[in-house]
Write a protein that holds these residues in place. Structure first.
Motif, mmCIF file in Angstrom:
data_model
loop_
_atom_site.group_PDB
_atom_site.id
_atom_site.type_symbol
_atom_site.label_atom_id
_atom_site.label_comp_id
_atom_site.label_asym_id
_atom_site.label_seq_id
_atom_site.Cartn_x
_atom_site.Cartn_y
_atom_site.Cartn_z
ATOM 1 N N ASN A 206 -1.507 -7.106 3.567
ATOM 2 C CA ASN A 206 -1.459 -6.468 2.354
ATOM 3 C C ASN A 206 -1.238 -7.387 1.166
ATOM 4 O O ASN A 206 -0.666 -7.078 0.167
ATOM 5 C CB ASN A 206 -0.508 -5.188 2.223
ATOM 6 C CG ASN A 206 -0.852 -3.964 3.029
ATOM 7 O OD1 ASN A 206 -2.156 -3.765 3.080
ATOM 8 N ND2 ASN A 206 -0.086 -2.785 3.225
ATOM 9 N N ARG A 209 -1.035 -6.891 -2.726
ATOM 10 C CA ARG A 209 -0.855 -5.403 -3.081
ATOM 11 C C ARG A 209 0.749 -5.330 -3.096
ATOM 12 O O ARG A 209 1.576 -6.283 -2.834
ATOM 13 C CB ARG A 209 -1.184 -4.582 -2.086
ATOM 14 C CG ARG A 209 -2.631 -4.492 -1.986
ATOM 15 C CD ARG A 209 -3.168 -3.861 -0.659
ATOM 16 N NE ARG A 209 -4.648 -4.174 -0.569
ATOM 17 C CZ ARG A 209 -5.528 -3.114 -0.349
ATOM 18 N NH1 ARG A 209 -5.187 -1.942 -0.033
ATOM 19 N NH2 ARG A 209 -6.865 -3.304 -0.366
ATOM 20 N N GLU A 212 2.908 -6.331 -0.292
ATOM 21 C CA GLU A 212 2.670 -7.433 0.363
ATOM 22 C C GLU A 212 3.681 -8.072 1.470
ATOM 23 O O GLU A 212 4.775 -8.103 0.722
ATOM 24 C CB GLU A 212 2.068 -8.556 -0.681
ATOM 25 C CG GLU A 212 1.747 -10.080 0.148
ATOM 26 C CD GLU A 212 1.744 -11.027 -1.076
ATOM 27 O OE1 GLU A 212 0.592 -11.007 -1.667
ATOM 28 O OE2 GLU A 212 2.412 -12.098 -1.511
ATOM 29 N N ARG A 230 -3.971 -4.323 9.075
ATOM 30 C CA ARG A 230 -4.023 -4.917 7.407
ATOM 31 C C ARG A 230 -3.485 -6.234 7.337
ATOM 32 O O ARG A 230 -3.057 -6.567 6.047
ATOM 33 C CB ARG A 230 -3.010 -3.898 6.547
ATOM 34 C CG ARG A 230 -3.301 -2.452 6.578
ATOM 35 C CD ARG A 230 -2.357 -1.420 6.106
ATOM 36 N NE ARG A 230 -2.983 -0.165 5.941
ATOM 37 C CZ ARG A 230 -3.144 0.314 4.699
ATOM 38 N NH1 ARG A 230 -3.274 -0.396 3.667
ATOM 39 N NH2 ARG A 230 -3.761 1.527 4.757
#
Ligand code: SAH
Length: 259
Positions: A206, A209, A212, A230
């Motif tokens: 991620n 984001r 993360e 992801r």
């Protein structure tokens, strides 16, 4: 207002890895002037709230149908966006659009020939992940999609094996998914055969984001559950190392930085 007679446009855009600051100004402008947007549900979600846009969400195994529907709408004079995450040319929608164009039936070819098609780049997950880690791709590297939806598992294993023998750093997209839980385990098995146990493996999940996570481990400590759908995985080359919290790959073999 768009008239049916105005030239239709299909703009294939990359939304970057997630953070709005990593969306290019070019793509922002295209979003502002579009009438319609097509894409996989979570990417469409990122444009929700934009009232000037009609949103057309679909599932992730429906790329060709989505491309065809977008071309049909653009042929009616609409300004249509096709969304990908990251960059649209990296394991994403740009190739799907051209595949549909290449194999179009004669009546579709006639309809679609007036559509102006443009591909606009985005920051791909690999580059966003590399920047967060430091510079793990600072020397030669290659990129492999570990999904076996569209290619045989043997091809993937052979590519990993040869890339390791050529001492490329590697970036793996789609390391595994619910339908392919063993995908990354197979990749790790090949790496363990070809690389030393100290080889650095970076798991970037991620990226950009709020949730993360970055995890860097030697190959000996890497395990399949460290990667999910992801996660972007970066495998260092034989010289990739840590400096402080960062991971980097020197620009050359055997050359030391001079003080
Ligand atoms: N076109 C996209 C890639 C689509 S394939 C791009 O250029 O980035 C989907 C895969 O991309 C995921 O399985 C994951 O490996 C990777 N990915 C996409 N966004 C990511 C993010 N924010 N962080 C980590 N990996 C990401």
């Amino acid at each position: 207002m768009t008239h049916a007679s105005s030239q239709g446009r299909l703009t294939v855009v990359g939304l970057g890895p997630g953070n709005a600051e990593l969306l290019t100004q070019q793509v922002r402008n295209s979003i502002a002037s579009a009438t319609d947007a097509f894409g996989y549900f979570p990417y469409i979600e990122r444009l929700s709230g934009l009232e000037h846009l009609t949103l057309h969400a679909s599932d992730n195994r429906e790329e060709l149908e989505r491309a065809r529907a977008a071309l049909h709408l653009a042929a009616q004079g609409k300004q249509v966006l096709m969304l990908s995450s990251g960059d649209p040319g990296v394991f994403a929608m740009a190739s799907a659009v051209f595949e549909v164009l290449e194999y179009a039936a004669p009546d579709e070819q006639l309809l679609w020939q007036a559509v102006h098609i443009e591909v606009q780049p985005g920051i791909t997950a690999m580059l966003a992940a590399a920047a967060r880690l430091g510079a793990p791709l600072g020397h030669d590297f290659c990129t492999i999609n570990l999904s076996d939806n569209l290619k045989p598992a043997e091809v993937i294993e052979r590519r990993i094996c040869l890339a390791a023998q050529a001492d490329f750093a590697m970036a793996f997209y789609n390391p595994c998914s619910k339908s392919r839980p063993q995908g990354f385990e197979r990749a790790l098995k090949v790496l363990r055969q070809e690389c030393e146990p100290e080889r650095l493996i970076c798991f970037a999940r991620n990226v950009s984001r709020p949730d993360e996570t970055l995890n860097v481990v030697p190959l000996a400590a890497a395990s399949a559950e460290m990667a999910d759908m992801r996660t972007l995985v970066i495998v260092g080359n034989s010289l990739t190392r840590k400096v402080g919290p960062h991971v980097y790959t020197p620009r050359s073999y055997g050359v030391q930085a001079r003080g």
